[in-house]
Design an enzyme around this catalytic site. Structure first.
Site, mmCIF file in Angstrom:
data_model
loop_
_atom_site.group_PDB
_atom_site.id
_atom_site.type_symbol
_atom_site.label_atom_id
_atom_site.label_comp_id
_atom_site.label_asym_id
_atom_site.label_seq_id
_atom_site.Cartn_x
_atom_site.Cartn_y
_atom_site.Cartn_z
ATOM 1 N N LYS A 111 0.799 -1.238 0.021
ATOM 2 C CA LYS A 111 0.053 0.071 -0.066
ATOM 3 C C LYS A 111 0.806 1.163 -0.061
ATOM 4 C CE LYS A 111 -4.323 -0.590 -0.481
ATOM 5 N NZ LYS A 111 -4.937 -1.691 0.675
ATOM 6 N N LYS A 194 -7.542 -15.647 -12.716
ATOM 7 C CA LYS A 194 -8.810 -15.860 -11.473
ATOM 8 C C LYS A 194 -9.778 -14.712 -12.031
ATOM 9 C CE LYS A 194 -8.374 -15.242 -7.079
ATOM 10 N NZ LYS A 194 -7.759 -15.044 -5.785
ATOM 11 N N LYS A 197 -12.067 -8.647 -10.079
ATOM 12 C CA LYS A 197 -13.241 -7.337 -10.186
ATOM 13 C C LYS A 197 -13.452 -6.608 -11.654
ATOM 14 C CE LYS A 197 -13.537 -6.069 -5.339
ATOM 15 N NZ LYS A 197 -12.748 -6.978 -4.721
#
Ligand code: TRP
Length: 329
Positions: A111, A194, A197
């Site tokens: 982050k 995968k 989103k």
């Protein structure tokens, strides 16, 4: 009965991958364990979300979990910010969480790299907040994905450290939990690994039939096999993987045979796949539509959930404060 606790991110709509990968297990878990499911809205503050979107995000996630089958009569479902005992425990635990270890956490480093202009203390102490979420109920088990294992490890460390420091055997060290069969990994529609989103790669539980048809139609294919019984390229294998989850074995066999004899028509495969995804998701979608504007129901669920959660949370906090030496005049 053992307690299971899971924190749910308060952003993002649920997709097929979430459903088959984790949610279906939650739904079974609530039959066998005392489950706490909560929406982690405080955690989302680390990235400074738009205040106008906060409530809507929580509401979306809550609606979709309820629609998919989380049952407030079986599990305790609540919003993190409705339970003030959690931030209080977070404050107390922070006194035993050290800069060195917090700044070495993988998620913090990532982050800090991604948002260098906003490396705030909440981001640094994210693992302490997560530990407070778990330890406030002294949960036995926490279902976590790979990306959360380090956080759970830190929770165990904080629990151990607290016990050692105050010479008590108070906190339990929570274990990672793999419930039931191995989790199914649902691939994306774009040939990537995968389902995530990103639009185009993924089918949301809230998508209507038309949207699902469109998305499946756009899935990556090619000119078709030319050698019998050949190995499928990843993007075709992915479509079969999803088909295996949503369709009957007969349907899968039918298309496997067509593939093997080089007679496969991707148009037919996609039509079938879309139809079966729609069949699997439409009951959930209908419930989403039902619940999302039902203010009274959502208010009742969150109120009762918070009340239940606070009984267990208040007990822990009272005991922790006593151990740490707080006394009333
Ligand atoms: N950090 C978790 C995630 O990003 C969410 C979460 C917050 C959580 N608190 C938790 C998960 C406690 C399990 C237990 O997915």
């Amino acid at each position: 009965m053992e307690t299971v606790l899971s924190g749910i991110r308060s952003t993002g709509n649920l997709h097929l991958g979430n459903y088959y990968g984790a949610l279906r297990n939650f739904i079974k878990m609530q039959e066998e364990y005392q489950c706490f499911f909560f929406i982690a809205d405080y955690h989302s503050l680390t990235t400074h979300p738009n205040p106008h979107e906060m409530h809507g995000n929580v509401r979306n996630v809550l609606t979709e979990y309820l629609a998919a089958g989380i049952d407030p009569d079986k599990a305790t479902i609540y919003v993190q910010s409705d339970v003030p005992e959690i931030p209080e425990l977070y404050l107390l635990l922070n006194m035993h969480a050290y800069l060195g270890e917090l700044s070495k956490t993988a998620s913090f480093k990532e982050k800090a790299r991604k948002q260098p202009e906003n490396v705030n203390a909440g981001l640094l102490t994210y693992p302490t907040l997560m530990a407070a979420d778990i330890l406030i109920h002294n949960a036995h088990k926490v279902p976590v994905g790979k990306d959360q294992e380090q956080h759970l490890e830190m929770t165990r460390k904080f629990a151990r450290r607290f016990n050692n420091f105050y010479q008590v055997e108070y906190f339990r060290e929570p274990a990672a939990f793999n419930f039931g069969e191995d989790l199914l990994k649902i691939p994306g529609l774009d040939g990537s690994g995968k389902m995530g989103k990103s639009e185009g790669n993924c089918v949301f539980l809230a998508d209507d039939a038309k949207t699902i048809e469109k998305k499946v139609k756009r899935a990556l294919t090619d000119a078709g096999p030319t050698t019998p019984n050949s190995t499928k390229p990843d993007y075709i294998e992915n479509l079969f993987t999803i088909l295996k989850v949503v369709s009957t074995p007969e349907v899968v066999t039918h298309f496997e045979e067509k593939w093997n004899t080089c007679d496969i028509r991707y148009g037919d495969l996609k039509k079938q796949l879309a139809e079966d995804i729609i069949r699997a998701t439409s009951p959930i979608r209908e419930r989403i539509i039902d619940i999302q504007n039902n203010e009274a129901y959502l208010a009742k669920v969150t109120k009762e959930g918070a009340e239940k959660a606070r009984i267990s949370a208040a007990k822990t906090l009272r005991e922790v404060r006593e151990i740490m030496g707080f006394k009333k005049f």
